[in-house]
Write an enzyme that holds these catalytic residues in place. Sequence first.
Site, PDB file in Angstrom:
ATOM      1  N   HIS A   1       0.791  -1.150   0.163  1.00 15.90           N
ATOM      2  CA  HIS A   1      -0.127  -0.062  -0.053  1.00 15.90           C
ATOM      3  C   HIS A   1       0.923   1.154  -0.113  1.00 15.90           C
ATOM      4  O   HIS A   1       0.722   2.228  -0.662  1.00 15.90           O
ATOM      5  CB  HIS A   1      -0.838   0.059   1.404  1.00 15.90           C
TER       6      HIS A   1
ATOM      7  N   GLU B   1       2.391   1.469  -3.340  1.00 19.29           N
ATOM      8  CA  GLU B   1       1.406   2.085  -4.528  1.00 19.29           C
ATOM      9  C   GLU B   1       1.418   3.680  -4.176  1.00 19.29           C
ATOM     10  O   GLU B   1       1.330   4.395  -5.447  1.00 19.29           O
ATOM     11  CB  GLU B   1       0.099   1.398  -3.889  1.00 19.29           C
ATOM     12  N   HIS B   2       1.461   4.214  -2.936  1.00 16.75           N
ATOM     13  CA  HIS B   2       1.321   5.720  -2.918  1.00 16.75           C
ATOM     14  C   HIS B   2       2.840   6.349  -3.446  1.00 16.75           C
ATOM     15  O   HIS B   2       2.461   7.279  -4.001  1.00 16.75           O
ATOM     16  CB  HIS B   2       1.317   5.969  -1.596  1.00 16.75           C
TER      17      HIS B   2
ATOM     18  N   GLU C   1       4.676   9.368   2.804  1.00 13.41           N
ATOM     19  CA  GLU C   1       3.582   8.382   2.498  1.00 13.41           C
ATOM     20  C   GLU C   1       3.301   7.185   3.377  1.00 13.41           C
ATOM     21  O   GLU C   1       2.194   6.867   3.590  1.00 13.41           O
ATOM     22  CB  GLU C   1       3.466   7.773   1.049  1.00 13.41           C
TER      23      GLU C   1
ATOM     24  N   ARG D   1     -38.602  -8.758 -12.542  1.00 15.24           N
ATOM     25  CA  ARG D   1     -38.734  -9.774 -13.924  1.00 15.24           C
ATOM     26  C   ARG D   1     -39.111  -8.842 -15.186  1.00 15.24           C
ATOM     27  O   ARG D   1     -38.808  -9.030 -16.247  1.00 15.24           O
ATOM     28  CB  ARG D   1     -40.132 -10.628 -13.770  1.00 15.24           C
TER      29      ARG D   1
ATOM     30  N   GLU E   1      -4.477   6.897   6.882  1.00  8.61           N
ATOM     31  CA  GLU E   1      -5.641   6.371   6.060  1.00  8.61           C
ATOM     32  C   GLU E   1      -5.956   5.001   7.016  1.00  8.61           C
ATOM     33  O   GLU E   1      -7.029   4.792   7.000  1.00  8.61           O
ATOM     34  CB  GLU E   1      -4.837   6.035   4.847  1.00  8.61           C
TER      35      GLU E   1
HETATM   36 ZN    ZN Z   1      -4.014   4.503   0.247  1.00 12.74          ZN
END
Ligand code: ZN
Length: 1080
Positions: free
Chosen positions: A162, A165-166, A240, A705, A262
Amino acid sequence: MLRSIIRSSSLNSTSLFFRFCRQLPRSYLSRSSSTTAGVALRRLSSPAVTERRLFLHRGLRLLSAASGGLNGQFSRLSNRSVATQAAASYSGGIIGTSQDEAWKLGFEKMSEQFISECKSKAVLFKHKKTGCEVMSVSNDDENKVFGVVFRTPPKDSTGIPHILEHSVLCGSRKYPLKEPFVELLKGSLHTFLNAFTYPDRTCYPVASTNTKDFHNLIDVYLDAVFFPKCVDDIHTFQQEGWHYELNDPSEDISYKGVVFNEMKGVYSQPDNILGRITQQALCPENTYGVDSGGDPKDIPKLTFKEFKEFHRQYYHPSNARIWFYGDDDPIHRLRVLSEYLDMFDASPARDSSKVEPQKLFSGPRRIVEKYPAGGDGDLKKKHMVCLNWLLSDKPLDLQTQLALEFLDHLMLGTPASPLRKILLESGLGEALVNSGVEDELLQPQFSVGLKGVYDENVQKVEELIMNTLRKLADEGFDTDAVEASMNTIEFSLRENNTGSSPRGLSLMLQSVAKWIYDMDPFEPLKYEEPLKSLKARIAEEGSKAVFSPLIEKFILNNPHCVTIEMRPDPEKASQEEVEEKNILEKVKASMTEEDLAELARATEELRLKQETPDPPEALKCVPSLNLSDIPKETTYIPTEVGDINGVKVLRHDLFTNDILYAEVVFDMGAVNHELLSLLPLFCQSLLEMGTQDLTFVQLNQLIGRKTGGISVYPLTSSVWGRDDPCSKIIVRGKSMVGRAEDLFNLMNCVLQEVRFTDQQRFKQFVSQSRARMENRLRGSGQGIAAARMDAMLNVAGWMSEQMSGLSYLEFLHTLEQKVDQDWEGISSSLEEIRKSLLSRNGCIVNMTADGNSLTSTEKYVGKFLDLLPEKLSGGLVTWDSRLPLRNEAIVIPTQVNYVGKAGNIYDSGYELDGSSYVISKHIGNTWLWDRVRVSGGAYGGFCDFDSHSGVFSFLSYRDPNLLKTLDIYDGTGDFLRGLDVDEDTLTKAIIGTIGDIDSYQLPDAKGYSSLLRHLLNVTDEERQIRREEILSTSLKDFKEFAEAIDSVRDRGVAVAVASQEDIDAANKERSNFFDVKKAL
Ligand SMILES: [Zn+2]
């Protein structure tokens, strides 16, 4: 494969992490499109009804979270086939002659298929040198998508995938600036831009309809993932991920970091905690036994060395899967890729990143955990209990997976589905938690459970779930229910409702869900055959023969079952804070004076670096479009205004692949003030209470339906230049054109024939709504704060808050008592609301389909309108209420805060100008991003200008600070005055704003936007004027806007949703700045 259409899953909310929280400040269940006049329009919908719709679009919920809140799930539709008339005859692509070229560029063609479901030619390549696999999907969709995906299974819960990723988007070899990602956010025409981390993979997707822009985005992303600066620069890791912060050696040390905060937010939400525990308990022995997002307790254990090593090992072409989709040149795709991939040699990453399956348990397990709860209310009634099964020790074949997803929809997909209905009607709990089949990971799982359970009822819930499943296996499902599920699923497949997120992205995520485990990437795109054979089996053998064995095998006789009970603990939040404090005190105690001085210096160094803007030369290296690439004319939606039987009808002649979209709008102007908060429940009752002749289950099945769905919800907004707000009830429906008569008959039935007599069901609606509101207060406190401020500043905001804010939550608490004491009274209030809404007077109909279909459906509209009463029974009322202006702090048990401040800038004399959109976007992407997020450590900081009302608001999301954030907001005027914006920056800001305004829309969304503009008096002429103002925005506009922003500082109101500790500290520091209100 049906992921995109069948109910929501725990994965989306609990274990998927985005780089960028793109929630519009007030997008709490907003419904409207964001492009009314390039003006963000956001008002509430009935949460209950919205949720119902959401269940049909699971995969997309994950996307909508990324791409602008949950706006318009119902409107995010299009056909799965690329929705243009030309699509059927499309035959471009890479086949044949260009194969040699691919070979020359270093790629070997592995397989090639025509996918009729999305009218695309798909070719799978392998990069010869590295083994990198590439899916190249060609069709005529202008909304092009690129994505690179790495398999990134973590070994611990430090959150490496994670944080990486940042971090990789914070500067790279070719783009050596602080955050190229933010430059793209500011100045590109992207239709999607984000990154996300799954439990075992990391995805980097971009999309654009502009080819030049698309190529720019791809280059920045490729350079970022393969050559990021963050592996050489510890500052990014600290910013981060995590770092110790010490401003002065005499103060306490604290933890800071974007991901750290976060995740603190994630770990403050009970539903998320349950989802994480579920995943870890079901798979204790493989990578799913740890948290790829990061546990705030473990994140500070991560070292920079481990972080770098993870990148070196997994961010390698040999471990990558790359996706292209759209109408761009397929050879150019390979050319771009080869430039990057050729720089690498093969690596063993692909083997070392393999996800090992979890072996099945020999018997069931049980886990009891605590979660942080508020001290108020009845804690005995706050237990959660959930039963979970890991369905198989290996991935399932597609046939079985499809059948299981179908079964899931039958059991839980709609309010009429038996497992859902029985659980909610039992009165044992308030709402379902994390329920459904999850099949985006290696091994599928199934969960079902309840929250809001009395401790003594926990075991009863477990028994009820097992008995119901037993009963469903023994007795099978109702034929009508099977037919309704089948139609709902087929309709959704045909529509392929991806809303504002690109279709190509939805397909990519579906394909990757198998491809990532070395399975066939084509197969998940092809649903036609397996669906046909499933239908045939049901027709031949009956549904019981198909579904009962599945329930037996995968659930009832499956020993790999984990029961999880979560108990509320009012001490837990503060305990965790104390633990963190103790650790930090120990850290400090272990440091010498020199260490401390050094830490303070390093803290200062990091802050300085964060706050120093990139030099203009560096910024220029991020490729951008020119103003000349931008169309000068605003986009028009075909709209013909006419009438049927005296009622105004808007028609939008658009190709919709044989689907009719219709909205009927009623005015709220005659609804008694006191009944306002009942409106969301009124809307839910219309759809879920039944008529004289039909039970609610029958009515629901009939809708399933015959149609693609019906929803009813309120919409309110200020209207520019007018005192009275726009306040409407909207009934939305869709069906195949051939079923238009059924659609309008059912709309009429819902509106006129439903009886408000089912006290027990109404009671459930109330407790479900309360549970949902409480969840929102913890998870989207910024929405609650924004609604609160709006309610102080204008009437539309007040109305909205009464129906979706803290006032609504308080109303629900009272109502819960009242349902028992005075049901007669409530029932007649609901009837009174109906009488004051339904009338041909003031009604508007909005229809979207191709011209012939519009004409052919007119007679049904006419009949529907004839059945409406002509005049209202009561007179019009004036809405003029607001909440008193005051700074307010709302206390909840949380580790992170949501901080807002807002004011009406029209009151300060500011006159609406298109430049305000450019400036407000610029403030968000620079000042707030840098100060609130980057150096403040919050996950998000936004601002928003509602041009309809004049309210300018600041908001933060998962914020460790409180007063400090308010000070940043107050500094915005000075920031603008001190700005020195060069031509390049200005151009980017303008292009980015136009990108927002011209955002990609599917046909139904176009029709709906046009309706909203009509309701809010936004003309095409005005939109053209605003566009010209945007295009000619100058530095002078920024300086002038500073005056308006100062009025927010001087006369605005602040509302924070925060922890008791932080509020106490703030009130101590700034003598009772906040009035305190307890909410949970
Ligand atoms: Zn994040």
